[in-house]
Design an enzyme around this catalytic site. Structure first.
Site, PDB file in Angstrom:
ATOM      1  N   SER A 102       0.816  -1.211   0.000  1.00  0.00           N
ATOM      2  CA  SER A 102       0.000   0.000   0.000  1.00  0.00           C
ATOM      3  C   SER A 102       0.854   1.268   0.000  1.00  0.00           C
ATOM      4  O   SER A 102       1.592   1.526  -0.927  1.00  0.00           O
ATOM      5  CB  SER A 102      -0.966  -0.042   1.187  1.00  0.00           C
ATOM      6  OG  SER A 102      -1.907   0.985   1.125  1.00  0.00           O
ATOM      7  N   ASP A 241      -2.532   6.283  -3.486  1.00  0.00           N
ATOM      8  CA  ASP A 241      -1.358   5.687  -2.854  1.00  0.00           C
ATOM      9  C   ASP A 241      -0.857   4.538  -3.719  1.00  0.00           C
ATOM     10  O   ASP A 241      -1.319   4.348  -4.847  1.00  0.00           O
ATOM     11  CB  ASP A 241      -1.658   5.249  -1.418  1.00  0.00           C
ATOM     12  CG  ASP A 241      -2.670   4.121  -1.342  1.00  0.00           C
ATOM     13  OD1 ASP A 241      -3.373   3.888  -2.344  1.00  0.00           O
ATOM     14  OD2 ASP A 241      -2.767   3.463  -0.286  1.00  0.00           O
ATOM     15  N   ASP A 243      -1.195   1.352  -3.976  1.00  0.00           N
ATOM     16  CA  ASP A 243      -2.095   0.362  -4.564  1.00  0.00           C
ATOM     17  C   ASP A 243      -3.450   0.955  -4.939  1.00  0.00           C
ATOM     18  O   ASP A 243      -4.378   0.238  -5.301  1.00  0.00           O
ATOM     19  CB  ASP A 243      -2.261  -0.848  -3.645  1.00  0.00           C
ATOM     20  CG  ASP A 243      -3.012  -0.530  -2.359  1.00  0.00           C
ATOM     21  OD1 ASP A 243      -3.029   0.654  -1.952  1.00  0.00           O
ATOM     22  OD2 ASP A 243      -3.569  -1.457  -1.756  1.00  0.00           O
ATOM     23  N   ASP A 245      -5.990   2.358  -3.425  1.00  0.00           N
ATOM     24  CA  ASP A 245      -7.251   2.221  -2.692  1.00  0.00           C
ATOM     25  C   ASP A 245      -7.491   3.419  -1.771  1.00  0.00           C
ATOM     26  O   ASP A 245      -8.480   3.469  -1.048  1.00  0.00           O
ATOM     27  CB  ASP A 245      -7.294   0.914  -1.893  1.00  0.00           C
ATOM     28  CG  ASP A 245      -6.270   0.861  -0.759  1.00  0.00           C
ATOM     29  OD1 ASP A 245      -5.397   1.755  -0.684  1.00  0.00           O
ATOM     30  OD2 ASP A 245      -6.344  -0.091   0.048  1.00  0.00           O
TER      31      ASP A 245
END
Length: 443
Positions: A102, A241, A243, A245
Site C-alpha cells: 500500500s 497511494d 495500490d 485504494d
C-alpha cells in the site's frame, strides 16, 4: 485466538525478513491452495501487484505455491488493489491475491486476499490458512499441477469498470486535472480514466522504477500534488497511494481535502438527489465536525475501529452503503465491494459537476474541528490502563469539552506509544487538554 501472520490488511513486512521471503510466500500460497481445494476441485486464483521491484520475486513464489497445490493462476500484472477485487468477481475466480504494501516504502511488501465475491476474507478463513501452514505440504501429483496464464487486457477491463460508475450524462471536458499515481499500481490506469472521460490530464508520480513507489508523491505526500495543481493552474488534483485504494484531493486554490470531508460530500450528494441515507460509518479518528454535520441532516453516524476492514464490517452489519476514514479509504458499496481511490474521486467530481459547485462550496457547511495528537512513549511494562492519574485527567478533559469536543486514547499497534488525541472547536482548548492528559501518562 491471535493470528501469527495476518494483520488487519493481510500479511506485510520488510522484504527479505520473515514473513516476506520467497520460501514463506511459496508455502503460504500452497496452504491457501489446499484450503481452496477443500471446497473446489480445480480453483483459479488471480494475482495482481503494485510496482515494487520485489513484486516479481513474490509473484513467482505465489505462482509456484498455487500450482504445486493444483490451483490454476491468472497473472494480471501491475493493477490497483480494487482492480484485482473487481476482476476476481468478474472473472468468477476462486480468489484474488494482491502483492502490495500500500502506502509503505518500496522495501516493504505484503500479500492480501479477496474472496470470489471481491471482499476481503474474514478471520475464520485466515485462521484456517495459518493452521494449514503448520502442516506438512501435500504436493499435487504431476497430472494435477496447476497452470498459469496472463490476462493481457486486465488494465483495460478495470478502466471500463471505473468509468461505468460515473454518470453517463456527465463529462469532464473543460477540466484540467493533476493525477498523482504515487509511482504505483495505477500509474497508467489513473491518467487514462480521467482522460477518457474528457479531462485534460497532467500526470505526476506515474514513472515507476521499482524503487520510487510512494517516494515523496502520492496520497501520503500530498504537497507534491498541491504544488503541481498551483503550478499548472489546474482545477483539481487527485492523489492515490501505491495500490490506489486511498484518495486525497486538492482544489484549484491548493486546498487539501481529506477523507473525512470526502465522506461528508458523498453522503450529502446523495441526499441532494433525494436518496435515503440512513447512516454512514467513520472511524474513531473521524473528525467530530463531520459527525455533527451529518447528524444535523438526519444521518446516523457510527464509529468503527481504524481500518477500512472494520468500516466494511460495520456497513455490512447495518446494511448501509457509505463509509470512510480521514486517510482516504472510502467505501461506496453500491459502486464496488472494496475501497477504491479512483471511483471515490469520480464520485467527488460527479458531485461537483451535477451541482456546478466547487469542492470548497460543497463542503462549506463542514469546518473541521482542530485536532491535537500527542504520541507519548511508554516505559517498559507501564500499566497505563490502570493509571489513576490518567483516568482523572481524562475525565476532567471530557467534562471540560462537553458536547464540543472529544478525547481518544489508544495504544499504537506497532510501537511502544500511547496516542492522545483531543478534538475541540477551539484549537487552544484541544492543545491544553491533550497536554494535561499526556503529562498524566508521562508521570
Amino acid at each position: 485466538m491471535n493470528r501469527k501472520y495476518f494483520g488487519t490488511d493481510g500479511i506485510r513486512g520488510t522484504v527479505g525478513e520473515a514473513p516476506i521471503t520467497p520460501d514463506f510466500v511459496l508455502r503460504l500460497a500452497h496452504a491457501v491452495g489446499r484450503v481452496l481445494r477443500r471446497t473446489e476441485a480445480r480453483p483459479t486464483v488471480l494475482i495482481g501487484k503494485d510496482t515494487r521491484i520485489s513484486g516479481y520475486m513474490l509473484e513467482s513464489a505465489l505462482e509456484s505455491g498455487f500450482n504445486s497445490a493444483g490451483v490454476d493462476v491468472v497473472l494480471l500484472g501491475p493493477l490497483p488493489t480494487p482492480g484485482v477485487a473487481y476482476l476476481t468477481r468478474a472473472q468468477r475466480a476462486s480468489l484474488g491475491v494482491v502483492i502490495s504494501a500500500s502506502h509503505n516504502p518500496f522495501a516493504d511488501n505484503g500479500i492480501k486476499f479477496f474472496s470470489a465475491q471481491g471482499n476481503k476474507l474474514n478471520d475464520e478463513w485466515e485462521f484456517e490458512v495459518e493452521a494449514t501452514l503448520k502442516e506438512e505440504p501435500v504436493w499435487a501429483d504431476s497430472a494435477s499441477l496447476g497452470k498459469t496464464r496472463r490476462l493481457d487486457d486486465a488494465a483495460g477491463r478495470y478502466i471500463e469498470f471505473c468509468k461505468s460508475t460515473f454518470a453517463h450524462d456527465l463529462t469532464l471536458k473543460g477540466l484540467k486535472i493533476v493525477v498523482d499515481g504515487a509511482h504505483g499500481a495505477a500509474y497508467q490506469i489513473a491518467p487514462m480514466v480521467f482522460h477518457e472521460l474528457g479531462a485534460e490530464v497532467i500526470a505526476i508520480g506515474c514513472a515507476p522504477d521499482g524503487l520510487n513507489i510512494n517516494d515523496g508523491v502520492g496520497a501520503t505526500h500530498p504537497q507534491a500534488l498541491v504544488n503541481a495543481v498551483l503550478a499548472n493552474k489546474a482545477d483539481y488534483g487527485i492523489a492515490l497511494d501505491g495500490d490506489a485504494d486511498r484518495l486525497q484531493m486538492v482544489d484549484a486554490q491548493g486546498r487539501l481535502f481529506n477523507g473525512d470531508e470526502v465522506l461528508y460530500l458523498m453522503v450529502n450528494e446523495r441526499l441532494s438527489r433525494g436518496e435515503k441515507v440512513p447512516g454512514t460509518v467513520g472511524t474513531l479518528m473521524t473528525n467530530m465536525a463531520v459527525e455533527v454535520a451529518l447528524k444535523a441532516k438526519g444521518v446516523e453516524f457510527v464509529r468503527a475501529k481504524v481500518g477500512d476492514r472494520y468500516i466494511l464490517e460495520e456497513l455490512e452489519r447495518r446494511g448501509w452503503l457509505l463509509g470512510g476514514e480521514g486517510s482516504g479509504h472510502m467505501l461506496a458499496l453500491d459502486k464496488h465491494t472494496t475501497g477504491d481511490g479512483l471511483i471515490s474521486a469520480l464520485q467527488v467530481l460527479q458531485a461537483c459537476a451535477r451541482s456546478n459547485q466547487t469542492l470548497a462550496q460543497l463542503l462549506s457547511e463542514v469546518v473541521l474541528f482542530p485536532q491535537t495528537l500527542i504520541n507519548v512513549r511508554l516505559k517498559p511494562g507501564q500499566d497505563w490502563k490502570n493509571s489513576a492519574e490518567l483516568a482523572a485527567q481524562t475525565k476532567a478533559a471530557e467534562i471540560e469539552l462537553g458536547d464540543s469536543g472529544r478525547i481518544l486514547i489508544r495504544a499504537s499497534g506497532t510501537e511502544p506509544l500511547l496516542r492522545v488525541m483531543v478534538e475541540a472547536r477551539d484549537a487552544e482548548q484541544a492543545r491544553a487538554c491533550a497536554e494535561r492528559v499526556a503529562d498524566a501518562v508521562r508521570s
